[in-house]
Design a protein around this motif. Structure first.
Motif, PDB file in Angstrom:
ATOM      1  N   ASP A  42      27.356  29.382  30.102  1.00  0.00           N
ATOM      2  CA  ASP A  42      28.394  28.557  29.495  1.00  0.00           C
ATOM      3  C   ASP A  42      29.787  29.069  29.845  1.00  0.00           C
ATOM      4  O   ASP A  42      30.730  28.307  29.942  1.00  0.00           O
ATOM      5  N   PHE A  43      29.908  30.384  30.020  1.00  0.00           N
ATOM      6  CA  PHE A  43      31.232  30.983  30.222  1.00  0.00           C
ATOM      7  C   PHE A  43      31.728  30.817  31.654  1.00  0.00           C
ATOM      8  O   PHE A  43      32.771  30.259  31.893  1.00  0.00           O
ATOM      9  N   CYS A  44      30.991  31.292  32.645  1.00  0.00           N
ATOM     10  CA  CYS A  44      31.532  31.226  34.005  1.00  0.00           C
ATOM     11  C   CYS A  44      30.484  31.136  35.102  1.00  0.00           C
ATOM     12  O   CYS A  44      30.827  31.062  36.267  1.00  0.00           O
ATOM     13  N   TRP A  45      29.206  31.178  34.793  1.00  0.00           N
ATOM     14  CA  TRP A  45      28.188  31.141  35.830  1.00  0.00           C
ATOM     15  C   TRP A  45      27.323  29.907  35.688  1.00  0.00           C
ATOM     16  O   TRP A  45      27.213  29.329  34.629  1.00  0.00           O
ATOM     17  N   LYS A  46      26.710  29.564  36.783  1.00  0.00           N
ATOM     18  CA  LYS A  46      25.670  28.546  36.756  1.00  0.00           C
ATOM     19  C   LYS A  46      24.390  29.252  37.164  1.00  0.00           C
ATOM     20  O   LYS A  46      24.273  29.703  38.300  1.00  0.00           O
ATOM     21  N   GLY A  47      23.463  29.362  36.280  1.00  0.00           N
ATOM     22  CA  GLY A  47      22.215  30.054  36.582  1.00  0.00           C
ATOM     23  C   GLY A  47      22.481  31.514  36.896  1.00  0.00           C
ATOM     24  O   GLY A  47      23.135  32.203  36.144  1.00  0.00           O
ATOM     25  N   ASN A  48      21.988  31.988  38.023  1.00  0.00           N
ATOM     26  CA  ASN A  48      22.137  33.387  38.397  1.00  0.00           C
ATOM     27  C   ASN A  48      23.243  33.605  39.423  1.00  0.00           C
ATOM     28  O   ASN A  48      23.411  34.709  39.906  1.00  0.00           O
ATOM     29  N   SER A  49      23.968  32.579  39.807  1.00  0.00           N
ATOM     30  CA  SER A  49      24.990  32.768  40.840  1.00  0.00           C
ATOM     31  C   SER A  49      26.340  32.257  40.366  1.00  0.00           C
ATOM     32  O   SER A  49      26.427  31.373  39.521  1.00  0.00           O
ATOM     33  N   VAL A  50      27.385  32.821  40.922  1.00  0.00           N
ATOM     34  CA  VAL A  50      28.741  32.414  40.586  1.00  0.00           C
ATOM     35  C   VAL A  50      29.005  31.046  41.211  1.00  0.00           C
ATOM     36  O   VAL A  50      28.542  30.754  42.300  1.00  0.00           O
ATOM     37  N   GLU A  51      29.776  30.225  40.506  1.00  0.00           N
ATOM     38  CA  GLU A  51      30.103  28.900  41.031  1.00  0.00           C
ATOM     39  C   GLU A  51      30.855  29.008  42.341  1.00  0.00           C
ATOM     40  O   GLU A  51      31.705  29.870  42.511  1.00  0.00           O
ATOM     41  N   ASN A  52      30.572  28.119  43.263  1.00  0.00           N
ATOM     42  CA  ASN A  52      31.252  28.077  44.545  1.00  0.00           C
ATOM     43  C   ASN A  52      32.250  26.928  44.509  1.00  0.00           C
ATOM     44  O   ASN A  52      31.860  25.774  44.376  1.00  0.00           O
ATOM     45  N   ASN A  53      33.536  27.235  44.610  1.00  0.00           N
ATOM     46  CA  ASN A  53      34.561  26.205  44.515  1.00  0.00           C
ATOM     47  C   ASN A  53      34.893  25.579  45.858  1.00  0.00           C
ATOM     48  O   ASN A  53      35.783  24.746  45.938  1.00  0.00           O
ATOM     49  N   ILE A  54      34.231  25.995  46.931  1.00  0.00           N
ATOM     50  CA  ILE A  54      34.483  25.414  48.246  1.00  0.00           C
ATOM     51  C   ILE A  54      33.763  24.073  48.323  1.00  0.00           C
ATOM     52  O   ILE A  54      32.550  24.004  48.088  1.00  0.00           O
ATOM     53  N   PRO A  55      34.505  23.014  48.653  1.00  0.00           N
ATOM     54  CA  PRO A  55      33.856  21.708  48.700  1.00  0.00           C
ATOM     55  C   PRO A  55      32.897  21.599  49.885  1.00  0.00           C
ATOM     56  O   PRO A  55      33.136  22.170  50.950  1.00  0.00           O
ATOM     57  N   GLU A  56      31.826  20.892  49.676  1.00  0.00           N
ATOM     58  CA  GLU A  56      30.879  20.633  50.754  1.00  0.00           C
ATOM     59  C   GLU A  56      31.446  19.504  51.611  1.00  0.00           C
ATOM     60  O   GLU A  56      31.826  18.456  51.104  1.00  0.00           O
ATOM     61  N   LEU A  57      31.510  19.720  52.922  1.00  0.00           N
ATOM     62  CA  LEU A  57      32.035  18.712  53.831  1.00  0.00           C
ATOM     63  C   LEU A  57      30.886  18.035  54.572  1.00  0.00           C
ATOM     64  O   LEU A  57      29.913  18.693  54.938  1.00  0.00           O
ATOM     65  N   THR A  58      31.052  16.760  54.794  1.00  0.00           N
ATOM     66  CA  THR A  58      30.092  16.058  55.630  1.00  0.00           C
ATOM     67  C   THR A  58      30.344  16.474  57.070  1.00  0.00           C
ATOM     68  O   THR A  58      31.433  16.967  57.400  1.00  0.00           O
ATOM     69  N   PRO A  59      29.398  16.292  57.955  1.00  0.00           N
ATOM     70  CA  PRO A  59      29.621  16.643  59.368  1.00  0.00           C
ATOM     71  C   PRO A  59      30.839  15.935  59.973  1.00  0.00           C
ATOM     72  O   PRO A  59      31.567  16.518  60.771  1.00  0.00           O
ATOM     73  N   GLU A  60      31.096  14.699  59.547  1.00  0.00           N
ATOM     74  CA  GLU A  60      32.250  13.958  60.069  1.00  0.00           C
ATOM     75  C   GLU A  60      33.559  14.577  59.577  1.00  0.00           C
ATOM     76  O   GLU A  60      34.520  14.711  60.344  1.00  0.00           O
ATOM     77  N   GLU A  61      33.600  14.950  58.292  1.00  0.00           N
ATOM     78  CA  GLU A  61      34.804  15.576  57.737  1.00  0.00           C
ATOM     79  C   GLU A  61      35.055  16.931  58.397  1.00  0.00           C
ATOM     80  O   GLU A  61      36.192  17.289  58.694  1.00  0.00           O
ATOM     81  N   ARG A  62      33.983  17.675  58.612  1.00  0.00           N
ATOM     82  CA  ARG A  62      34.113  18.985  59.253  1.00  0.00           C
ATOM     83  C   ARG A  62      34.647  18.836  60.676  1.00  0.00           C
ATOM     84  O   ARG A  62      35.539  19.573  61.106  1.00  0.00           O
ATOM     85  N   GLN A  63      34.109  17.873  61.424  1.00  0.00           N
ATOM     86  CA  GLN A  63      34.565  17.654  62.795  1.00  0.00           C
ATOM     87  C   GLN A  63      36.020  17.201  62.818  1.00  0.00           C
ATOM     88  O   GLN A  63      36.804  17.627  63.671  1.00  0.00           O
ATOM     89  N   ALA A  64      36.415  16.363  61.868  1.00  0.00           N
ATOM     90  CA  ALA A  64      37.808  15.919  61.780  1.00  0.00           C
ATOM     91  C   ALA A  64      38.737  17.107  61.515  1.00  0.00           C
ATOM     92  O   ALA A  64      39.812  17.212  62.112  1.00  0.00           O
ATOM     93  N   ALA A  65      38.311  18.019  60.646  1.00  0.00           N
ATOM     94  CA  ALA A  65      39.116  19.210  60.351  1.00  0.00           C
ATOM     95  C   ALA A  65      39.214  20.114  61.575  1.00  0.00           C
ATOM     96  O   ALA A  65      40.285  20.663  61.869  1.00  0.00           O
ATOM     97  N   LEU A  66      38.124  20.267  62.304  1.00  0.00           N
ATOM     98  CA  LEU A  66      38.146  21.079  63.530  1.00  0.00           C
ATOM     99  C   LEU A  66      39.066  20.464  64.579  1.00  0.00           C
ATOM    100  O   LEU A  66      39.822  21.179  65.258  1.00  0.00           O
TER     101      LEU A  66
END
Length: 153
Positions: A42-66
């Motif tokens: 409830d405080f800061c974790w989800k399950g056994n791992s720390v939350e990852n704030n990096i957004p997941e990019l689709t392959p198209e979004e990733r290629q556009a960023a590259l």
């Protein structure tokens, strides 16, 4: 309350966690693992791992960023070449409104000038009060004035 029993006042625990106080250490020892996980979930974790704030990019979004990054690197390289050949002046470059150029490091800009290498660049930046990591867009008006006056010598 016995030695191994602890009254779970979650509000108090939450406040102590925010303060990073030594009580957190004892909570980690005394609380049963499952209760600790339930609270921390409830405080800061989800399950056994720390939350990852990096957004997941689709392959198209990733290629556009590259592609965008590649265009920016090429433009900065072209600016360095133009500065070295004299097609643009240092004053023009410092006052530019182009976002790609504003993200260029001051050290890279100075090293692109003829007869200025890494050692002179560090000395000039130190004399002008400019940090090594500073980018062109982050220069203040006094730093710009000092830099232009120093290089006019």
């Amino acid at each position: 309350m016995g030695f191994c029993e602890i009254e779970l006042n979650y509000e108090k625990i939450n406040n102590e966690l925010k303060k990073n106080s030594p009580i957190v250490f004892w909570l980690l020892i005394l609380l049963p693992y499952t209760q600790l996980l339930a609270f921390c979930k409830d405080f800061c974790w989800k399950g056994n791992s720390v939350e990852n704030n990096i957004p997941e990019l689709t392959p198209e979004e990733r290629q556009a960023a590259l592609d965008k990054a590649l265009v920016a690197r090429r433009k900065r390289a072209q600016v360095r070449d133009d500065l070295k050949s004299g097609k643009i002046t240092l004053a023009e470059l410092i006052e530019t409104q182009d976002e790609v150029v504003k993200r260029m490091r001051v050290s890279a800009m100075l090293e692109a000038l003829p007869a200025i290498g890494e050692t002179k660049t560090k000395r000039i930046m130190e004399e002008c009060g400019i940090a090594e990591s500073r980018r062109i867009g982050g220069l203040g008006k006094h730093q710009k004035a000092k830099l232009l006056a120093r290089l006019a010598k």
